[in-house]
Design a protein around this motif. Structure first.
Motif, PDB file in Angstrom:
ATOM      1  N   GLU A   1      -9.954  -8.106 -11.645  1.00 26.68           N
ATOM      2  CA  GLU A   1      -8.894  -7.108 -11.507  1.00 26.68           C
ATOM      3  C   GLU A   1      -9.248  -6.260 -10.219  1.00 26.68           C
ATOM      4  O   GLU A   1      -8.594  -5.346  -9.912  1.00 26.68           O
ATOM      5  CB  GLU A   1      -8.883  -6.200 -12.741  1.00 26.68           C
ATOM      6  N   LEU A   2     -10.173  -6.663  -9.538  1.00 23.63           N
ATOM      7  CA  LEU A   2     -10.563  -5.744  -8.451  1.00 23.63           C
ATOM      8  C   LEU A   2      -9.524  -6.041  -7.330  1.00 23.63           C
ATOM      9  O   LEU A   2      -9.020  -6.991  -6.932  1.00 23.63           O
ATOM     10  CB  LEU A   2     -12.022  -5.915  -7.828  1.00 23.63           C
ATOM     11  N   MET A   3      -9.227  -5.093  -6.557  1.00 23.66           N
ATOM     12  CA  MET A   3      -8.375  -5.139  -5.259  1.00 23.66           C
ATOM     13  C   MET A   3      -8.983  -5.288  -4.010  1.00 23.66           C
ATOM     14  O   MET A   3     -10.555  -5.264  -3.805  1.00 23.66           O
ATOM     15  CB  MET A   3      -7.655  -3.724  -5.176  1.00 23.66           C
ATOM     16  N   VAL A   4      -8.284  -5.602  -2.890  1.00 20.84           N
ATOM     17  CA  VAL A   4      -8.915  -6.146  -1.877  1.00 20.84           C
ATOM     18  C   VAL A   4      -9.761  -4.972  -1.164  1.00 20.84           C
ATOM     19  O   VAL A   4     -10.706  -5.451  -0.103  1.00 20.84           O
ATOM     20  CB  VAL A   4      -7.677  -6.535  -0.646  1.00 20.84           C
TER      21      VAL A   4
ATOM     22  N   LEU B   1     -12.260  -1.003   2.874  1.00 18.68           N
ATOM     23  CA  LEU B   1     -11.084  -0.422   3.442  1.00 18.68           C
ATOM     24  C   LEU B   1     -10.721   0.761   2.694  1.00 18.68           C
ATOM     25  O   LEU B   1     -10.713   0.974   1.790  1.00 18.68           O
ATOM     26  CB  LEU B   1     -10.045  -1.525   3.539  1.00 18.68           C
ATOM     27  N   PRO B   2     -10.119   1.701   3.710  1.00 18.64           N
ATOM     28  CA  PRO B   2      -9.744   2.888   3.074  1.00 18.64           C
ATOM     29  C   PRO B   2      -8.255   2.838   2.607  1.00 18.64           C
ATOM     30  O   PRO B   2      -7.691   1.762   3.072  1.00 18.64           O
ATOM     31  CB  PRO B   2      -9.600   3.895   4.406  1.00 18.64           C
ATOM     32  N   ILE B   3      -7.653   3.651   1.709  1.00 18.59           N
ATOM     33  CA  ILE B   3      -6.414   3.414   1.416  1.00 18.59           C
ATOM     34  C   ILE B   3      -5.577   4.392   1.324  1.00 18.59           C
ATOM     35  O   ILE B   3      -6.301   5.629   1.197  1.00 18.59           O
ATOM     36  CB  ILE B   3      -6.213   2.821  -0.039  1.00 18.59           C
ATOM     37  N   ASP B   4      -4.266   4.436   1.490  1.00 12.77           N
ATOM     38  CA  ASP B   4      -3.271   5.718   1.448  1.00 12.77           C
ATOM     39  C   ASP B   4      -2.968   5.790  -0.037  1.00 12.77           C
ATOM     40  O   ASP B   4      -2.401   5.110  -0.672  1.00 12.77           O
ATOM     41  CB  ASP B   4      -2.015   5.484   2.310  1.00 12.77           C
ATOM     42  N   ARG B   5      -3.766   6.758  -0.673  1.00 14.61           N
ATOM     43  CA  ARG B   5      -3.522   6.885  -1.888  1.00 14.61           C
ATOM     44  C   ARG B   5      -1.967   7.551  -2.543  1.00 14.61           C
ATOM     45  O   ARG B   5      -1.676   6.957  -3.710  1.00 14.61           O
ATOM     46  CB  ARG B   5      -4.595   7.926  -2.557  1.00 14.61           C
ATOM     47  N   VAL B   6      -1.216   8.023  -1.816  1.00 17.35           N
ATOM     48  CA  VAL B   6      -0.176   8.465  -1.993  1.00 17.35           C
ATOM     49  C   VAL B   6       0.833   7.237  -1.947  1.00 17.35           C
ATOM     50  O   VAL B   6       1.453   7.187  -2.900  1.00 17.35           O
ATOM     51  CB  VAL B   6       0.429   9.475  -0.907  1.00 17.35           C
ATOM     52  N   ALA B   7       0.608   6.410  -1.025  1.00 16.11           N
ATOM     53  CA  ALA B   7       1.515   5.168  -1.060  1.00 16.11           C
ATOM     54  C   ALA B   7       0.920   4.253  -2.265  1.00 16.11           C
ATOM     55  O   ALA B   7       1.851   3.689  -2.872  1.00 16.11           O
ATOM     56  CB  ALA B   7       1.059   4.370   0.250  1.00 16.11           C
TER      57      ALA B   7
ATOM     58  N   LYS C   1       0.039   5.137  -4.931  1.00  9.78           N
ATOM     59  CA  LYS C   1       0.574   5.646  -6.379  1.00  9.78           C
ATOM     60  C   LYS C   1       1.926   5.394  -6.333  1.00  9.78           C
ATOM     61  O   LYS C   1       2.470   4.786  -7.650  1.00  9.78           O
ATOM     62  CB  LYS C   1       0.348   7.165  -6.336  1.00  9.78           C
ATOM     63  N   GLU C   2       2.868   5.595  -5.217  1.00 10.16           N
ATOM     64  CA  GLU C   2       3.910   5.230  -5.190  1.00 10.16           C
ATOM     65  C   GLU C   2       4.515   3.589  -5.590  1.00 10.16           C
ATOM     66  O   GLU C   2       5.443   3.172  -6.137  1.00 10.16           O
ATOM     67  CB  GLU C   2       4.831   5.453  -3.850  1.00 10.16           C
ATOM     68  N   VAL C   3       3.599   2.819  -4.991  1.00 12.85           N
ATOM     69  CA  VAL C   3       3.800   1.459  -5.121  1.00 12.85           C
ATOM     70  C   VAL C   3       3.378   1.155  -6.582  1.00 12.85           C
ATOM     71  O   VAL C   3       4.183   0.127  -7.283  1.00 12.85           O
ATOM     72  CB  VAL C   3       2.810   0.506  -4.242  1.00 12.85           C
ATOM     73  N   LEU C   4       2.448   1.262  -7.107  1.00 10.01           N
ATOM     74  CA  LEU C   4       1.954   1.031  -8.473  1.00 10.01           C
ATOM     75  C   LEU C   4       2.912   1.550  -9.603  1.00 10.01           C
ATOM     76  O   LEU C   4       3.589   0.962 -10.307  1.00 10.01           O
ATOM     77  CB  LEU C   4       0.803   1.718  -9.035  1.00 10.01           C
ATOM     78  N   SER C   5       3.478   2.948  -9.064  1.00 11.60           N
ATOM     79  CA  SER C   5       4.618   3.255  -9.969  1.00 11.60           C
ATOM     80  C   SER C   5       5.826   2.525 -10.040  1.00 11.60           C
ATOM     81  O   SER C   5       6.491   2.060 -11.081  1.00 11.60           O
ATOM     82  CB  SER C   5       4.958   4.685  -9.575  1.00 11.60           C
TER      83      SER C   5
ATOM     84  N   LEU D   1       0.998  -4.036   0.457  1.00 13.29           N
ATOM     85  CA  LEU D   1      -0.625  -4.040   0.770  1.00 13.29           C
ATOM     86  C   LEU D   1      -0.512  -3.329   2.285  1.00 13.29           C
ATOM     87  O   LEU D   1      -1.468  -2.557   2.628  1.00 13.29           O
ATOM     88  CB  LEU D   1      -1.042  -5.459   0.995  1.00 13.29           C
ATOM     89  N   ASN D   2       0.510  -3.699   3.252  1.00 12.19           N
ATOM     90  CA  ASN D   2       0.283  -3.220   4.880  1.00 12.19           C
ATOM     91  C   ASN D   2       0.391  -1.801   4.719  1.00 12.19           C
ATOM     92  O   ASN D   2      -0.078  -0.929   5.184  1.00 12.19           O
ATOM     93  CB  ASN D   2       1.412  -4.010   5.575  1.00 12.19           C
ATOM     94  N   ARG D   3       1.130  -1.165   3.651  1.00 16.30           N
ATOM     95  CA  ARG D   3       1.514   0.163   3.494  1.00 16.30           C
ATOM     96  C   ARG D   3       0.521   0.878   2.985  1.00 16.30           C
ATOM     97  O   ARG D   3      -0.078   1.780   3.337  1.00 16.30           O
ATOM     98  CB  ARG D   3       3.049   0.289   2.724  1.00 16.30           C
ATOM     99  N   VAL D   4      -0.224   0.370   1.887  1.00 19.80           N
ATOM    100  CA  VAL D   4      -1.399   0.959   1.267  1.00 19.80           C
ATOM    101  C   VAL D   4      -2.626   0.818   2.187  1.00 19.80           C
ATOM    102  O   VAL D   4      -3.332   1.918   2.107  1.00 19.80           O
ATOM    103  CB  VAL D   4      -1.795   0.306  -0.322  1.00 19.80           C
ATOM    104  N   LEU D   5      -2.637  -0.165   2.892  1.00 21.02           N
ATOM    105  CA  LEU D   5      -3.801  -0.247   3.758  1.00 21.02           C
ATOM    106  C   LEU D   5      -3.695   0.412   5.184  1.00 21.02           C
ATOM    107  O   LEU D   5      -4.486   0.151   6.061  1.00 21.02           O
ATOM    108  CB  LEU D   5      -4.333  -1.688   3.820  1.00 21.02           C
ATOM    109  N   ARG D   6      -2.433   0.819   5.410  1.00 22.76           N
ATOM    110  CA  ARG D   6      -2.068   1.123   6.859  1.00 22.76           C
ATOM    111  C   ARG D   6      -2.390   0.264   7.926  1.00 22.76           C
ATOM    112  O   ARG D   6      -2.867   0.608   8.904  1.00 22.76           O
ATOM    113  CB  ARG D   6      -2.768   2.536   7.014  1.00 22.76           C
TER     114      ARG D   6
END
Length: 427
Positions: free
Chosen positions: A63-66, A350-356, A358-362, A387-392
């Protein structure tokens, strides 16, 4: 609350406070100041980028993410448990002819009780052939720091109540000013398939605190025959190794300083020693490459213990999982903190855009997407866009692509040495 692109780390250390302290300090030394500490245990699913645990992590690997990295491989015991390592090395060593000789990197070892008869036969053979000092060392398969270890030369001294390995003792070790020593080296593995590994250029020479002797009467003296720092620090009457300096801490020396001393006193070429060390490390990793499943989220720092004999032949003694992170002197702090910091720069979650995110998961949860928790490897355009959005726009470093910041590490696989090892095995 975390900023959109802050990276979150979690440290699960139980009673190992020194682990928490060194990881926290090392993160402050990395080239990225975006790290913040997360809260909760190691079962919080996706809100961390780095999970560092002292023992086996309790996580759902699939279940781990990239963007998540964990400091253990799921089956590392194939490398770090003494009986398993013995079995994998023997598989290569027992190949007839030159190939087997090429992989002869560890003293003859038997697992007890399963191989007791084989051990007795080898012991007897050595005795009948008039072997110089038929000494052996007994070790519990799952313990470290010198616990349960003893040296013997008489079969009547063999006693055990648990699974053990018995290993031929290196009777003619390379000495430094008359003292026995071994080397503690740090190897970072970031992938087993294909193999990607890095060897830290600085390590420790761990010295005994009493002059070496091969007299059978000395075998019970752990301050002569065992180099574990946890044992040697208990000797208050030995050498002056405990004096601290920029190259000495407790009963350890900087490996580079030890090599320089050997060059000055014995005319030994440090580069030759280093080349032999690299070859032993690569052969060891190659022996388990086929039995440790790879995981793209895993990495691990292993403690390799290697000893040279008088003929400058290197012998792998053992490989340690979760090598000690205690900083008991300036030397520990100098080497270990920098090594962990360099490790984190290579792993670089990798850092992630947490706002993005949250929106994607929602959106995905509301749509009950079947891909909501499986983001590895899908080719759907919407997933790629998410993914591109979350990972910027960032992507994980590909295995084999040289990290931009190696620090004190050198890459040992892939490398010409690794290629030579593979070719040697394939004949």
């Amino acid at each position: 609350t975390s900023e959109p692109c802050q990276r979150v780390y979690k440290i699960v250390y139980h009673t190992r406070r020194e682990v928490y302290e060194i990881i926290s300090d090392a993160l402050s030394l990395t080239s990225d100041d975006s790290w913040v500490e997360g809260v909760g245990g190691d079962n919080c699913v996706h809100n961390w980028n780095l999970l560092w645990t002292w023992s086996k992590p309790k996580i759902a690997w699939d279940e781990l993410m990239v963007w998540q990295r964990v400091n253990h491989f799921p089956s590392s015991k194939e490398l770090t448990r003494k009986d398993n390592l013995k079995r994998h090395l023997a598989r290569l060593r027992n190949i007839p002819g030159r190939v087997g000789d090429y992989f002869d990197i560890s003293p003859v070892t038997f697992t007890l009780p399963q191989e007791y008869v084989n051990f007795v036969n080898e012991y007897t053979r050595q005795q009948e052939n008039g072997a110089d000092r038929n000494f052996w060392i007994m070790k519990p398969v799952g313990l470290s720091r010198g616990r349960g270890i003893y040296v013997f030369h008489d079969l009547n001294q063999v006693s055990y109540g648990e699974c053990m390995v018995v290993q031929r003792y290196v009777v003619r070790p390379l000495l430094l000013d008359g003292y026995k020593f071994d080397l503690r080296l740090y190897v970072l593995v970031t992938s087993f398939h294909p193999l990607e590994a890095f060897l830290y250029k600085e390590g420790f020479a761990r010295l005994s605190t009493e002059i070496y002797s091969a007299d059978p009467a000395s075998l019970n003296n752990r301050f002569i025959h065992l180099t574990n720092s946890s044992i040697q620090r208990k000797n208050c009457t030995g050498s002056d190794n405990e004096k601290e300096s920029s190259v000495r801490g407790g009963t350890k020396l900087l490996m580079s300083y030890c090599f320089d001393r050997l060059r000055q006193s014995n005319g030994i070429n440090p580069e030759e020693l280093w080349e032999k060390i690299v070859e032993v490390c690569v052969k060891t990793l190659y022996s388990v490459q086929c039995v440790i499943p790879n995981h793209p989220n895993a990495f691990e720092v292993y403690g390799f213990d290697i000893m040279f004999d008088k003929d400058l032949r290197p012998w792998l003694i053992e490989v340690n999982s979760s090598p000690s992170m205690a900083r008991e002197n300036k030397l520990d702090n100098q080497v270990k903190t920098a090594m962990i910091s360099d490790t984190l720069n290579i792993v670089d979650p990798l850092p992630i855009d947490r706002v993005a995110m949250k929106e994607v998961l929602s959106r995905r949860l509301s749509g009950r997407s079947t891909n909501a928790t499986r983001w590895h490897g899908s080719k759907e355009q919407t997933l790629a866009d998410d993914l591109n959005r979350v990972l910027r726009g960032r992507t994980p470093r590909a295995v084999g692509e040289m990290p931009p910041k190696l620090g004190g590490y050198s890459c040992i696989a892939p490398s010409p040495v690794y290629t030579a090892v593979v070719r040697a095995h394939r004949g």
